[in-house]
Scaffold this active site. Structure first.
Site, PDB file in Angstrom:
ATOM      1  CB  CYS A 145      -1.006  -0.040   1.238  1.00  0.00           C
ATOM      2  SG  CYS A 145      -2.148  -1.270   0.998  1.00  0.00           S
ATOM      3  NE  ARG A 185       0.113  -7.740  -1.325  1.00  0.00           N
ATOM      4  CZ  ARG A 185      -1.022  -7.521  -1.462  1.00  0.00           C
ATOM      5  NH1 ARG A 185      -1.943  -7.219  -2.289  1.00  0.00           N
ATOM      6  NH2 ARG A 185      -1.571  -7.594  -0.042  1.00  0.00           N
TER       7      ARG A 185
HETATM    8  P1  NAI Z   1      -5.378  -8.957  -2.834  1.00  0.00           P
HETATM    9  O1  NAI Z   1      -4.524  -8.841  -4.089  1.00  0.00           O
HETATM   10  O2  NAI Z   1      -5.009  -9.751  -1.766  1.00  0.00           O
HETATM   11  O3  NAI Z   1      -6.879  -9.098  -3.171  1.00  0.00           O
HETATM   12  C1  NAI Z   1      -7.757  -8.690  -4.266  1.00  0.00           C
HETATM   13  C2  NAI Z   1      -8.436  -9.917  -4.919  1.00  0.00           C
HETATM   14  O4  NAI Z   1      -9.450  -9.367  -5.671  1.00  0.00           O
HETATM   15  C3  NAI Z   1      -7.598 -11.168  -5.501  1.00  0.00           C
HETATM   16  O5  NAI Z   1      -7.860 -12.147  -4.810  1.00  0.00           O
HETATM   17  C4  NAI Z   1      -8.095 -10.780  -6.882  1.00  0.00           C
HETATM   18  O6  NAI Z   1      -8.258 -12.246  -7.575  1.00  0.00           O
HETATM   19  C5  NAI Z   1      -9.628 -10.277  -6.572  1.00  0.00           C
HETATM   20  N1  NAI Z   1     -10.260  -9.749  -7.673  1.00  0.00           N
HETATM   21  C6  NAI Z   1      -9.569  -8.796  -8.826  1.00  0.00           C
HETATM   22  N2  NAI Z   1     -10.553  -8.636  -9.695  1.00  0.00           N
HETATM   23  C7  NAI Z   1     -11.631  -9.028  -9.477  1.00  0.00           C
HETATM   24  C8  NAI Z   1     -13.024  -9.201 -10.060  1.00  0.00           C
HETATM   25  N3  NAI Z   1     -13.199  -8.651 -11.035  1.00  0.00           N
HETATM   26  N4  NAI Z   1     -13.733 -10.185  -9.273  1.00  0.00           N
HETATM   27  C9  NAI Z   1     -13.724 -10.981  -8.565  1.00  0.00           C
HETATM   28  N5  NAI Z   1     -12.472 -10.851  -7.536  1.00  0.00           N
HETATM   29  C10 NAI Z   1     -11.509 -10.181  -8.115  1.00  0.00           C
HETATM   30  O7  NAI Z   1      -5.532  -7.311  -2.273  1.00  0.00           O
HETATM   31  P2  NAI Z   1      -5.537  -6.571  -0.985  1.00  0.00           P
HETATM   32  O8  NAI Z   1      -4.305  -6.436  -0.297  1.00  0.00           O
HETATM   33  O9  NAI Z   1      -6.768  -7.507  -0.422  1.00  0.00           O
HETATM   34  O10 NAI Z   1      -6.265  -5.306  -1.347  1.00  0.00           O
HETATM   35  C11 NAI Z   1      -7.302  -4.842  -1.788  1.00  0.00           C
HETATM   36  C12 NAI Z   1      -7.536  -3.457  -1.603  1.00  0.00           C
HETATM   37  O11 NAI Z   1      -7.409  -3.025  -0.307  1.00  0.00           O
HETATM   38  C13 NAI Z   1      -6.339  -2.541  -2.352  1.00  0.00           C
HETATM   39  O12 NAI Z   1      -7.046  -1.246  -3.274  1.00  0.00           O
HETATM   40  C14 NAI Z   1      -5.511  -1.925  -1.206  1.00  0.00           C
HETATM   41  O13 NAI Z   1      -4.872  -0.890  -1.711  1.00  0.00           O
HETATM   42  C15 NAI Z   1      -6.428  -1.990  -0.156  1.00  0.00           C
HETATM   43  N6  NAI Z   1      -6.190  -2.058   1.231  1.00  0.00           N
HETATM   44  C16 NAI Z   1      -5.110  -3.215   1.558  1.00  0.00           C
HETATM   45  C17 NAI Z   1      -4.451  -3.085   2.733  1.00  0.00           C
HETATM   46  C18 NAI Z   1      -3.581  -4.226   2.927  1.00  0.00           C
HETATM   47  O14 NAI Z   1      -2.933  -4.173   4.017  1.00  0.00           O
HETATM   48  N7  NAI Z   1      -3.179  -5.223   2.118  1.00  0.00           N
HETATM   49  C19 NAI Z   1      -5.099  -2.459   3.829  1.00  0.00           C
HETATM   50  C20 NAI Z   1      -6.047  -1.344   3.463  1.00  0.00           C
HETATM   51  C21 NAI Z   1      -6.489  -1.135   2.185  1.00  0.00           C
END
Ligand code: NAI
EC number: 1.1.1.22
Length: 480
Positions: free
Chosen positions: A272, A342
């Protein structure tokens, strides 16, 4: 029964929905994802992500009011509230490459929602997105609407990996942004009602949509800025004989500053901070605010500087070459208590050492061999000079081996680099490690987890970020 569907079963979607299901037995929660493997893992005993306390929460509700599925369209069409928690990485090509957020996944999720919905929906931005994304999403949804009413809310997630469950159980705040219309306020209230099952009302903040979207980017920029600030001071500490831990303690005692997030280290990582700051930089540039953009850019530049500085210290300490030398790398995840790699600083440090032809042996308690090999084989995207990518040579990747524990990694090594602050690295038998290493034996502590004096007493030459230098290091040319 209220039905919630969350699109994206990742680090945010999985834990967040597990906590909603646990705290709201009257709500049915379905987490959907396009990744068949991820969903299979969520339905197995080996969850796809490691997060303390997550297994318990999932086990308590899975099959009752918490479900994981690849049948995205069915669950989206049945839901009242749809969280979108898909990944929003930095764009690597085209307009805004290297800075702007890539909203491909978001847009495809929004188009799918528009296609399959048959009833009114509240669509919640859970992913971190650029300011004004809600407007774009609204356009996609309403242009295809068939008379359906969509309310878009921004509800950014503030959890930190490694402490996600406790952050979700006791959040500092929950932020909900919505339209300032009667329908918008009703949608905000519906989401407030979900969180009110366990979050005290005074911790649920409501704002307009754009404030909520920008607050998330601003919060990450402020957090990362603190790390870069103390890391910049750590370089000065090494040059002057000050001790960064003492400086951080003294600075943090000022109640206006506070003690948290002032640990000097080899640099911040995670999916992030860098991405969100780049996004902030891009938005500032697009709004003609180049001075603001340059200000935030510096936070990333100091982070890159800190990683380079660490590699330079290792190489210069070891007679200006690590070619053919074995370096043990303890820790590869971007922080302790997560298996997430990451943007971990370990990638850049390992690549720096490999470029100088070191042989490295890596141990991390949670990161798999495959993940490490993949990370080291992947080209780094150079965000400032997108056209000059630096490929990683296949021979360099062969110089890497993975060890099953710290002792194995350090056996026969010339130096040990500690790159993640796993608790177990504090408790290692460093005497045993020393005895098994080549001499002189070096420890480079990128997380300030060891006591340099104790290790020096064993015989190690120790470098610890921002701490007074060993006489060995003091006599070498300055590292900048
Ligand atoms: P991640 O990459 O772990 O999970 C995202 C998931 O979305 C993946 O499993 C992917 O297959 C799925 N996906 C993508 N397009 C899709 C679609 N069209 N339909 C269904 N599934 C789909 O990402 P993460 O870490 O969970 O982050 C998600 C969001 O949250 C990002 O915007 C990130 O910036 C934000 N965020 C992340 C934090 C963290 O600590 N990882 C904390 C706060 C916010």
């Amino acid at each position: 029964m209220v039905k919630i569907c969350c699109i994206g079963a990742g680090y945010v979607g999985g834990p967040t929905m597990a906590v909603i299901a646990l705290k709201c037995p009257s709500i049915e929660v379905v987490v959907v994802d396009i990744s068949v493997n991820r969903i299979a893992a969520w339905n197995s005993d080996q969850l796809p992500i490691y997060e303390p306390g997550l297994d318990d929460a999932v086990k308590q509700c899975r099959g009752k009011n918490l479900f994981f599925s690849t049948d995205i369209e069915k669950h989206v069409s049945e839901a009242d509230i749809i969280f979108v928690s898909v990944n929003t990485p930095t764009k690597t090509r085209g307009l805004g490459a290297g800075k702007a957020a890539d909203l491909t996944y978001w847009e495809s999720a929004a188009r799918m929602i528009a296609d399959v919905s048959k009833s009114d929906k509240i669509v919640v931005e859970k992913s971190t997105v650029p300011v004004k994304t809600a407007e774009a999403i609204e356009k996609i949804l309403t242009h295809n609407s068939k008379g359906i009413n969509y309310q878009i809310l921004s509800n950014p997630e503030f959890l930190a990996e490694g402490t996600a469950m406790q952050d979700l159980f006791k959040p500092d705040r929950v932020l909900i942004g919505g339209r300032e219309t009667p329908e918008g306020r009703k949608a905000v209230q519906a989401l407030k009602d979900v969180y009110a099952h366990w979050v005290p009302e005074d911790r649920i903040l409501t704002t307009n949509l754009w404030s909520a979207e920008l607050s998330k980017l601003a919060a990450n920029a402020f957090l990362a800025q603190r790390i870069s600030s103390i890391n910049a001071i750590s370089a000065l500490c090494e040059a002057t004989g000050a001790n960064v831990s003492e400086v951080a303690y003294a600075v943090g005692k000022d109640s206006r500053i506070g003690p948290k997030f002032l640990n000097a280290s080899v640099g911040f990582g995670g999916s992030c901070f860098q991405k969100d700051i780049l996004n902030l930089v891009y938005i500032s540039e697009c709004n003609g605010l180049s001075v603001v953009a340059n200000y935030w850019k510096q936070v990333i530049q100091i982070n890159d500087y800190q990683k380079n500085r660490f590699v330079n210290r290792v190489v210069s300490s070891m007679f200006n070459t690590v070619s053919g030398k074995k370096i043990a790398v303890l820790g590869f995840a971007f922080k302790k208590d997560t298996g997430d790699t990451r943007e971990t600083p370990a990638i850049d440090v390992c690549k720096g050492l490999l470029r100088d032809k070191a042989t490295i042996s890596i141990y991390d308690p949670q990161v798999t061999d495959d993940q490490i090999q993949r990370d080291l084989a992947t080209n780094k995207f150079d965000w400032d000079h997108p056209v000059h990518l630096q490929p990683m040579s296949p021979t360099a990747v062969k110089q890497v081996s993975i060890a099953w524990d710290a002792y194995e990694a350090a056996k026969g090594a010339h130096g040990v680099c500690i790159l993640t602050e796993w608790d177990e690295f504090k408790e290692l038998d460093y005497r045993r490690i020393y005895d098994d290493m080549q001499k002189p034996a070096f420890v480079f502590d990128g997380r300030n987890v060891v006591d340099p004096e104790k290790l020096r007493a064993i015989g190690f030459i120790v470098y610890a970020i921002g701490k007074p230098l060993d006489s060995w290091l003091k006599d070498l040319p300055a590292v900048a």
